[in-house]
Design a protein around this motif. Structure first.
Motif, PDB file in Angstrom:
ATOM      1  N   VAL A  45       0.905  -1.366  -0.022  1.00 44.04           N
ATOM      2  CA  VAL A  45      -0.058  -0.125   0.070  1.00 44.04           C
ATOM      3  C   VAL A  45       0.885   1.028   0.062  1.00 44.04           C
ATOM      4  N   TRP A  46       0.462   2.305  -0.875  1.00 39.40           N
ATOM      5  CA  TRP A  46       1.016   3.278  -0.876  1.00 39.40           C
ATOM      6  C   TRP A  46       0.314   4.713  -0.063  1.00 39.40           C
ATOM      7  N   SER A  47       0.708   5.296   0.734  1.00 34.93           N
ATOM      8  CA  SER A  47       0.090   6.469   1.329  1.00 34.93           C
ATOM      9  C   SER A  47       0.743   7.627   1.319  1.00 34.93           C
ATOM     10  N   GLY A  48      -0.119   8.710   1.153  1.00 35.08           N
ATOM     11  CA  GLY A  48       0.536  10.123   0.856  1.00 35.08           C
ATOM     12  C   GLY A  48      -0.390  10.983   1.884  1.00 35.08           C
ATOM     13  N   THR A  49       0.471  12.362   2.137  1.00 38.11           N
ATOM     14  CA  THR A  49      -0.358  13.116   2.977  1.00 38.11           C
ATOM     15  C   THR A  49       0.019  14.754   1.998  1.00 38.11           C
ATOM     16  N   MET A  50      -1.009  15.496   2.145  1.00 38.73           N
ATOM     17  CA  MET A  50      -0.888  16.849   1.526  1.00 38.73           C
ATOM     18  C   MET A  50      -0.288  17.755   2.896  1.00 38.73           C
ATOM     19  N   MET A  51       0.857  17.816   2.876  1.00 33.49           N
ATOM     20  CA  MET A  51       1.669  18.268   4.117  1.00 33.49           C
ATOM     21  C   MET A  51       1.181  19.877   4.244  1.00 33.49           C
ATOM     22  N   TRP A  52       1.061  20.432   3.143  1.00 35.73           N
ATOM     23  CA  TRP A  52       0.775  21.945   3.355  1.00 35.73           C
ATOM     24  C   TRP A  52      -0.521  22.145   3.805  1.00 35.73           C
ATOM     25  N   ARG A  53      -1.374  21.236   3.350  1.00 31.33           N
ATOM     26  CA  ARG A  53      -2.918  21.387   3.955  1.00 31.33           C
ATOM     27  C   ARG A  53      -3.104  20.867   5.237  1.00 31.33           C
ATOM     28  N   VAL A  54      -2.139  20.056   5.822  1.00 33.17           N
ATOM     29  CA  VAL A  54      -2.432  19.724   6.971  1.00 33.17           C
ATOM     30  C   VAL A  54      -1.580  20.832   7.942  1.00 33.17           C
ATOM     31  N   ASP A  55      -0.687  21.270   7.540  1.00 36.44           N
ATOM     32  CA  ASP A  55      -0.164  22.456   8.243  1.00 36.44           C
ATOM     33  C   ASP A  55      -1.086  23.843   8.299  1.00 36.44           C
ATOM     34  N   ALA A  56      -1.553  23.954   7.101  1.00 31.48           N
ATOM     35  CA  ALA A  56      -2.804  25.023   7.304  1.00 31.48           C
ATOM     36  C   ALA A  56      -3.892  24.676   8.176  1.00 31.48           C
ATOM     37  N   ALA A  57      -4.219  23.304   8.250  1.00 36.81           N
ATOM     38  CA  ALA A  57      -5.499  22.926   9.100  1.00 36.81           C
ATOM     39  C   ALA A  57      -4.781  23.058  10.539  1.00 36.81           C
ATOM     40  N   ILE A  58      -3.724  22.848  11.052  1.00 34.15           N
ATOM     41  CA  ILE A  58      -3.144  23.041  12.364  1.00 34.15           C
ATOM     42  C   ILE A  58      -3.139  24.386  12.629  1.00 34.15           C
ATOM     43  N   GLN A  59      -2.636  25.241  11.611  1.00 38.99           N
ATOM     44  CA  GLN A  59      -2.676  26.866  11.805  1.00 38.99           C
ATOM     45  C   GLN A  59      -4.077  27.178  12.377  1.00 38.99           C
ATOM     46  N   LYS A  60      -4.972  26.749  11.433  1.00 46.73           N
ATOM     47  CA  LYS A  60      -6.499  27.300  11.571  1.00 46.73           C
ATOM     48  C   LYS A  60      -7.162  26.969  12.856  1.00 46.73           C
ATOM     49  N   LYS A  61      -6.796  25.778  13.372  1.00 46.70           N
ATOM     50  CA  LYS A  61      -7.338  25.163  14.485  1.00 46.70           C
ATOM     51  C   LYS A  61      -6.790  25.874  15.762  1.00 46.70           C
ATOM     52  N   GLY A  62      -5.580  26.421  15.505  1.00 46.02           N
ATOM     53  CA  GLY A  62      -4.840  27.189  16.587  1.00 46.02           C
ATOM     54  C   GLY A  62      -4.582  26.448  18.032  1.00 46.02           C
ATOM     55  N   HIS A  63      -4.199  27.082  18.921  1.00 51.39           N
ATOM     56  CA  HIS A  63      -3.826  26.667  20.301  1.00 51.39           C
ATOM     57  C   HIS A  63      -5.219  26.729  21.205  1.00 51.39           C
ATOM     58  N   CYS A  64      -5.279  25.823  22.147  1.00 50.18           N
ATOM     59  CA  CYS A  64      -6.338  25.628  22.886  1.00 50.18           C
ATOM     60  C   CYS A  64      -6.350  26.475  24.002  1.00 50.18           C
ATOM     61  N   GLU A  65      -6.929  27.514  24.413  1.00 49.01           N
ATOM     62  CA  GLU A  65      -7.088  28.396  25.686  1.00 49.01           C
ATOM     63  C   GLU A  65      -7.062  27.387  26.971  1.00 49.01           C
ATOM     64  N   GLU A  66      -7.973  26.628  26.968  1.00 48.24           N
ATOM     65  CA  GLU A  66      -8.260  25.560  28.144  1.00 48.24           C
ATOM     66  C   GLU A  66      -8.631  24.177  27.494  1.00 48.24           C
ATOM     67  N   PRO A  67      -8.127  23.313  28.296  1.00 55.59           N
ATOM     68  CA  PRO A  67      -8.529  21.846  28.024  1.00 55.59           C
ATOM     69  C   PRO A  67      -9.952  21.709  28.027  1.00 55.59           C
ATOM     70  N   MET A  68     -10.906  20.812  27.104  1.00 54.54           N
ATOM     71  CA  MET A  68     -12.099  20.511  27.248  1.00 54.54           C
ATOM     72  C   MET A  68     -12.307  19.066  28.131  1.00 54.54           C
ATOM     73  N   TRP A  69     -13.253  19.177  28.885  1.00 51.92           N
ATOM     74  CA  TRP A  69     -13.322  17.830  29.583  1.00 51.92           C
ATOM     75  C   TRP A  69     -15.002  17.455  29.403  1.00 51.92           C
ATOM     76  N   VAL A  70     -15.141  16.034  29.360  1.00 53.04           N
ATOM     77  CA  VAL A  70     -16.337  15.442  29.592  1.00 53.04           C
ATOM     78  C   VAL A  70     -16.786  15.387  30.969  1.00 53.04           C
ATOM     79  N   LEU A  71     -17.797  16.170  31.565  1.00 55.18           N
ATOM     80  CA  LEU A  71     -18.068  16.062  32.905  1.00 55.18           C
ATOM     81  C   LEU A  71     -19.185  15.513  33.298  1.00 55.18           C
ATOM     82  N   GLU A  72     -20.103  15.295  32.494  1.00 58.45           N
ATOM     83  CA  GLU A  72     -21.246  14.574  32.497  1.00 58.45           C
ATOM     84  C   GLU A  72     -21.848  14.053  31.390  1.00 58.45           C
TER      85      GLU A  72
END
Ligand SMILES: *[C@@H]1O[C@H](CO)[C@@H](O)[C@H](O)[C@H]1NC(C)=O
Ligand SMILES: *[C@@H]1O[C@H](CO)[C@@H](O)[C@H](O)[C@H]1NC(C)=O
Ligand SMILES: *[C@@H]1O[C@H](CO)[C@@H](O)[C@H](O)[C@H]1NC(C)=O
Ligand SMILES: *[C@@H]1O[C@H](CO)[C@@H](O)[C@H](O)[C@H]1NC(C)=O
Length: 470
Positions: free
Chosen positions: A443-470
């Motif tokens: 099997v061959w696999s490939g990744t659109m690296m620039w799109r992944v990096d753009a997606a990471i940028q777009k999602k950004g950093h999380c201010e606070e962690p999210m928790w499942v509490l109920e």
């Protein structure tokens, strides 16, 4: 390699590296925030992977240079884990896998855990710790059940009494349940395991149940549990459904509060024979435990994505499922982790938390710092599980297999496509996921690296962690 896309597979870890993939409905995640993963029936996992060391690629060109460590992890002091003294960690294993899978935990994830119990179907010494025979108190009647053949043999003759077929990794039949002695025994362990945990440390606030291929992140666990009250009856885990029973998937790891553990242990002790009968009629031990908890009024807190059925290589940290996005949630476990995977992730875990500023480890942190550096434009003999088959235009139904570059082009032309994959037969698949993936011959696999990096940028950093509490 998989009959279903990996991240929707429901995997039951079992004794010996045989695993099953369980078929269940694909749920439209964004529309179904209150649906568990429904399991229709068990199905064979069509792979012969040797799980001891299958996920580390030979070619390390694409991985960051691991700096040689001057010290081995075992020589390091334990960093403080406030609250861990109130937790009993129970790891469930079996004679056919324990020697392969337990030692790595004892030198990594379980090394600094003060209260731990290894429950097995065979009592023995492994890497300096004694396993507990979870069946030591079952009735003579139950021992005559054919599921206990392996247990009886091992108890009488020790490890020497194991046969080649006990170690069989893949069933020889193409349908139905695998004819695997360790697997058949596994479902019987869940309720006795509750009794063992209570007998061993009746006074703990929390009882965390793991399997030998489950990787736990302790600072995340403790921060999560700290937000609950252990005197309430709590059952936290990855939601699964068989029939009308909702239960926590065993291999994902789950937790019972003091109150819940004592309630279900008391209840079960009063009607052991009835629950043996019910276990006989079911095939999933984690489901039986969920049924018993239901009888004492303990409902599951649906804890995906803190705990999931997949390994770190199969997580879609950029995506969404069950109405939630993983990105800002702390990861509490990964499942289907080989001993080599555990060693490798432990190294990352240790470094991450050695930075005083890192209190939690979020999916986004893992993706950015552990997975992203391992992604590569193209990998041979590798599957990233890209799932959407590219159909040829109907007016031009060419039978020519595509080239990997044509497959890459199709991904490039598809908005949102992050990864693509081409099988040996030339079928091209694209995907909006960004998964590290696993070795897969042909099997061959490939990744659109620039799109992944753009997606990471777009999602950004999380201010606070999210928790499942109920
Ligand atoms: C699995 O692979 C390892 C390393 O290649 C090997 O040492 C071991 O014997 C294999 N185990 C089985 C059961 O095939
Ligand atoms: C097993 O049986 C013994 C003897 O009856 C008892 O002392 C022990 O508490 C039992 N253990 C569990 C886990 O039920
Ligand atoms: C922790 O954060 C502080 C403030 O941002 C910074 O000065 C310090 O260097 C950080 N420590 C580490 C180990 O990164
Ligand atoms: C992929 O596997 C095939 C068959 O095992 C082997 O001949 C080939 O060299 C492998 N390719 C790479 C890049 O390792």
């Amino acid at each position: 390699m998989l009959a279903l896309p990996a991240r929707y597979g429901r995997w039951v870890p079992i004794l010996a590296p045989v695993t099953l993939i369980l078929l269940f409905l694909h749920l439209n995640a964004s529309l179904s925030t209150r649906k568990a993963q429904v399991i229709l029936e068990p199905e064979l996992k069509p792979t012969t992977n040797n799980e001891t060391d299958s996920t580390i690629p030979e070619d390390t060109n694409t991985t960051p240079n691991p700096e040689p460590e001057p010290e081995t992890p075992t020589s390091q002091p334990c960093r403080p884990l406030p609250g861990i003294e109130n937790v009993l960690v129970i790891m469930k294993t079996g004679i056919t896998e324990a020697q392969d899978k337990i030692p790595v935990h004892l030198r990594t994830t379980l090394r600094c855990i003060p209260h731990k119990l290894i429950v097995s179907d065979f009592e023995e010494e492994i890497a300096g710790i004694r396993t507990h025979d979870v069946f030591r108190n079952v009735s003579e009647t139950l021992l005559t059940n054919s599921d206990f053949a392996l247990y009886n043999r091992a108890r009488a003759g020790g490890r020497d009494a194991l046969t080649q077929s006990d170690m069989t990794k893949v069933a020889n039949s193409a349908a139905g349940m695998p004819d695997n002695p360790g697997w058949k025994l596994d479902k019987w362990k869940f309720l006795p395991m509750i009794q063992e945990a209570r007998a061993y440390r009746p006074d703990m606030q929390w009882y965390v149940f793991l399997e030998a291929d489950t990787y736990p992140f302790w600072p995340n666990w403790l921060a999560w549990l700290d937000q609950f009250d252990s005197s309430e009856k709590l059952y936290l885990g990855n939601q699964m459904q068989i029939g009308d029973v909702i239960f926590a998937h065993g291999g994902s790891g789950f937790v019972l509060s003091h109150a819940a553990l004592h309630a279900v242990a008391e209840y079960h002790a009063g009607q052991v024979d009835r629950w043996n009968y019910l276990t006989e009629t079911q095939w999933a031990g984690d489901c039986i435990l969920g049924m018993a908890l239901g009888q004492v009024g303990v409902d599951l807190t649906w804890s995906w994505p803190h705990v999931t059925t997949q390994s770190v290589w199969e997580q879609d940290a950029l995506g969404e499922a069950f109405g939630k996005m993983q990105w800002c949630y702390p990861a509490l476990t990964f499942h289907h982790m080989t001993p080599a995977d555990i060693d490798r992730l432990y190294e990352f875990d240790r470094r991450w938390f050695s930075n005083e500023n890192n209190t939690f480890l979020l999916y986004s942190d893992i993706f950015r710092n552990f997975i992203r550096p391992m992604l590569a434009d193209q990998l041979d003999n590798w599957s990233n599980f890209a799932k959407d088959e590219v159909k040829h235009e109907p007016e031009n139904p060419t039978s020519e297999p595509e080239s990997i570059n044509q497959c890459a082009e199709r991904c490039a032309r598809t908005a949102g496509c992050l990864q693509y994959r081409m099988d040996a037969d030339g079928k091209c698949y694209t995907s909006e996921w960004a998964l590290r993936g696993l070795p897969s011959p042909g099997v061959w696999s490939g990744t659109m690296m620039w799109r992944v990096d753009a997606a990471i940028q777009k999602k950004g950093h999380c201010e606070e962690p999210m928790w499942v509490l109920e």
